[in-house]
Design a protein around this motif. Structure first.
Motif, PDB file in Angstrom:
ATOM      1  N   VAL A 168      26.102   0.390   7.438  1.00 47.56           N
ATOM      2  CA  VAL A 168      25.617   1.114   6.532  1.00 47.56           C
ATOM      3  C   VAL A 168      25.403   0.760   5.224  1.00 47.56           C
ATOM      4  CG1 VAL A 168      25.157   3.579   5.829  1.00 47.56           C
ATOM      5  CG2 VAL A 168      25.779   3.186   8.153  1.00 47.56           C
ATOM      6  N   GLU A 169      26.548   0.286   4.732  1.00 47.17           N
ATOM      7  CA  GLU A 169      26.639  -0.140   3.287  1.00 47.17           C
ATOM      8  C   GLU A 169      25.997  -1.599   3.101  1.00 47.17           C
ATOM      9  OE1 GLU A 169      31.022   0.282   2.145  1.00 47.17           O
ATOM     10  OE2 GLU A 169      30.425   2.317   1.670  1.00 47.17           O
ATOM     11  N   ARG A 170      25.417  -1.957   3.952  1.00 51.57           N
ATOM     12  CA  ARG A 170      24.809  -3.506   4.093  1.00 51.57           C
ATOM     13  C   ARG A 170      23.356  -3.021   3.737  1.00 51.57           C
ATOM     14  NH1 ARG A 170      26.365  -8.472   7.399  1.00 51.57           N
ATOM     15  NH2 ARG A 170      25.187  -9.275   5.523  1.00 51.57           N
ATOM     16  N   LEU A 171      22.813  -1.806   3.972  1.00 48.97           N
ATOM     17  CA  LEU A 171      21.609  -1.272   3.741  1.00 48.97           C
ATOM     18  C   LEU A 171      21.359  -0.933   2.458  1.00 48.97           C
ATOM     19  CD1 LEU A 171      21.418   0.913   6.915  1.00 48.97           C
ATOM     20  CD2 LEU A 171      20.263  -1.510   6.503  1.00 48.97           C
ATOM     21  N   LYS A 172      20.109  -0.674   1.786  1.00 49.23           N
ATOM     22  CA  LYS A 172      19.917  -0.392   0.451  1.00 49.23           C
ATOM     23  C   LYS A 172      19.297   0.938   0.687  1.00 49.23           C
ATOM     24  CE  LYS A 172      19.283  -5.109  -1.478  1.00 49.23           C
ATOM     25  NZ  LYS A 172      18.313  -5.935  -1.997  1.00 49.23           N
ATOM     26  N   HIS A 173      19.377   1.676  -0.538  1.00 48.79           N
ATOM     27  CA  HIS A 173      18.661   2.995  -0.919  1.00 48.79           C
ATOM     28  C   HIS A 173      17.355   2.792  -1.033  1.00 48.79           C
ATOM     29  CE1 HIS A 173      21.955   5.862  -1.459  1.00 48.79           C
ATOM     30  NE2 HIS A 173      22.673   4.752  -2.032  1.00 48.79           N
ATOM     31  N   VAL A 174      16.356   3.683  -0.494  1.00 50.04           N
ATOM     32  CA  VAL A 174      14.987   3.303  -0.775  1.00 50.04           C
ATOM     33  C   VAL A 174      14.146   4.354  -1.527  1.00 50.04           C
ATOM     34  CG1 VAL A 174      14.933   2.026   1.465  1.00 50.04           C
ATOM     35  CG2 VAL A 174      14.635   4.650   1.490  1.00 50.04           C
ATOM     36  N   VAL A 175      14.794   5.165  -1.974  1.00 49.38           N
ATOM     37  CA  VAL A 175      14.109   6.580  -2.710  1.00 49.38           C
ATOM     38  C   VAL A 175      15.105   6.675  -3.836  1.00 49.38           C
ATOM     39  CG1 VAL A 175      12.833   7.371  -0.922  1.00 49.38           C
ATOM     40  CG2 VAL A 175      14.868   8.173  -1.277  1.00 49.38           C
ATOM     41  N   GLY A 176      14.240   7.033  -5.046  1.00 49.51           N
ATOM     42  CA  GLY A 176      15.138   7.767  -6.273  1.00 49.51           C
ATOM     43  C   GLY A 176      15.705   6.975  -7.024  1.00 49.51           C
ATOM     44  N   ARG A 177      16.708   7.326  -7.992  1.00 47.80           N
ATOM     45  CA  ARG A 177      17.157   6.406  -8.879  1.00 47.80           C
ATOM     46  C   ARG A 177      17.920   5.153  -8.413  1.00 47.80           C
ATOM     47  NH1 ARG A 177      21.888  10.663 -11.361  1.00 47.80           N
ATOM     48  NH2 ARG A 177      22.290  11.616  -9.288  1.00 47.80           N
ATOM     49  N   LYS A 199      19.617  17.733  -0.871  1.00 47.44           N
ATOM     50  CA  LYS A 199      19.944  16.644  -1.693  1.00 47.44           C
ATOM     51  C   LYS A 199      21.399  15.877  -1.670  1.00 47.44           C
ATOM     52  CE  LYS A 199      15.611  16.901  -2.391  1.00 47.44           C
ATOM     53  NZ  LYS A 199      15.024  16.225  -1.347  1.00 47.44           N
ATOM     54  N   ASN A 200      22.056  15.678  -0.599  1.00 50.28           N
ATOM     55  CA  ASN A 200      23.019  15.186  -0.255  1.00 50.28           C
ATOM     56  C   ASN A 200      23.003  13.922   0.350  1.00 50.28           C
ATOM     57  OD1 ASN A 200      25.851  16.533  -1.918  1.00 50.28           O
ATOM     58  ND2 ASN A 200      24.535  18.180  -0.948  1.00 50.28           N
ATOM     59  N   GLY A 201      21.904  13.526   0.682  1.00 54.54           N
ATOM     60  CA  GLY A 201      21.740  12.226   1.336  1.00 54.54           C
ATOM     61  C   GLY A 201      21.787  12.096   2.940  1.00 54.54           C
ATOM     62  N   ILE A 245      10.506  11.685   8.067  1.00 55.94           N
ATOM     63  CA  ILE A 245      11.406  11.315   6.986  1.00 55.94           C
ATOM     64  C   ILE A 245      12.626  10.504   7.176  1.00 55.94           C
ATOM     65  CG2 ILE A 245      12.945  12.446   4.923  1.00 55.94           C
ATOM     66  CD1 ILE A 245      10.978  15.100   5.276  1.00 55.94           C
ATOM     67  N   CYS A 246      13.328  10.806   8.172  1.00 57.92           N
ATOM     68  CA  CYS A 246      14.621   9.963   8.415  1.00 57.92           C
ATOM     69  C   CYS A 246      13.815   8.566   8.937  1.00 57.92           C
ATOM     70  CB  CYS A 246      15.412  10.526   9.515  1.00 57.92           C
ATOM     71  SG  CYS A 246      16.820   9.575  10.109  1.00 57.92           S
ATOM     72  N   PHE A 247      12.854   8.579   9.782  1.00 59.00           N
ATOM     73  CA  PHE A 247      12.341   7.216  10.415  1.00 59.00           C
ATOM     74  C   PHE A 247      11.739   6.299   9.029  1.00 59.00           C
ATOM     75  CE2 PHE A 247       8.665   5.153  11.771  1.00 59.00           C
ATOM     76  CZ  PHE A 247       9.202   4.176  12.826  1.00 59.00           C
ATOM     77  N   ASP A 248      11.198   7.160   8.226  1.00 55.22           N
ATOM     78  CA  ASP A 248      10.318   6.103   7.211  1.00 55.22           C
ATOM     79  C   ASP A 248      11.416   5.792   6.099  1.00 55.22           C
ATOM     80  OD1 ASP A 248       7.646   6.983   8.081  1.00 55.22           O
ATOM     81  OD2 ASP A 248       7.526   8.599   6.445  1.00 55.22           O
ATOM     82  N   TYR A 249      12.560   6.481   6.034  1.00 57.49           N
ATOM     83  CA  TYR A 249      13.616   5.992   5.338  1.00 57.49           C
ATOM     84  C   TYR A 249      14.065   4.567   6.093  1.00 57.49           C
ATOM     85  CZ  TYR A 249      14.786   9.756   1.973  1.00 57.49           C
ATOM     86  OH  TYR A 249      14.587  10.774   1.028  1.00 57.49           O
TER      87      TYR A 249
END
Length: 180
Positions: A6-15, A57-59, A94-98
């Protein structure tokens, strides 16, 4: 292993968009408990269901997308079927698009075929798809992982029940329930 994935993935929305995911200790606790406990005799996951209730909004969706991708790409399950379900198809997306975006901006893109409605890992014949919330249309699935989103909003247990029984032939499936 799951935390590292999971930590090798990147955030895809927001700051934090575009930065690597760094799980908070409480998120590591969830992932470690789901994937870290194994049955002594079979070395399969002890827990096949997780219920995660968090404030908005806790991810939750980011974490669930990472777990769904782990189960599709790294769990070594041939023909893994991973699904997102919710009260509406838009909510399930939503989860799928992320997850789609995470694949597109990571090394996973070299191993996946990403279409509008599926993420396919051809080497294992694994797929990830969002599904409609109508329980009667969900028969015939052979789920390895189900992300059940916004469970509190489900009017009945029909979708949960159908998806739970769809896991019957898998050795170590996971029903990952997230809700506010």
């Amino acid at each position: 292993r799951a935390i590292n994935f999971v930590e090798r993935l990147k955030h895809v929305v927001g700051r934090w968009g575009g930065t690597y995911i760094v799980l908070e200790p409480w998120q590591c606790f969830i992932v470690w408990n789901v994937f870290g406990w194994l049955m002594a005799g079979t070395m399969t996951r002890r827990y096949t269901e997780a219920y995660v209730e968090l404030a908005r909004k806790n991810g939750k969706s980011t974490l669930a997308a990472g777990i769904a991708l782990y189960l599709e790409f790294a769990d070594k399950e041939m023909g893994a079927e991973v699904y997102s379900v919710a009260t509406t198809r838009d909510q399930a997306r939503i989860c799928f698009d992320y997850a789609q975006q995470m694949v597109r901006v990571s090394d996973l893109r070299d191993f996946a075929v990403v279409t509008r409605d599926a993420i396919v890992f051809e080497r294992l014949g694994a797929t990830y798809k969002p599904l409609s919330s109508e329980g009667k249309t969900l028969d015939g699935k052979h789920s390895h992982c189900v992300i059940c989103d916004e469970y509190h909003a489900h009017p009945t247990d029909e979708v949960y029940d159908v998806m739970q029984t769809s896991m019957g032939a898998r050795q170590q499936p996971l029903m990952f329930i997230i809700t506010t």
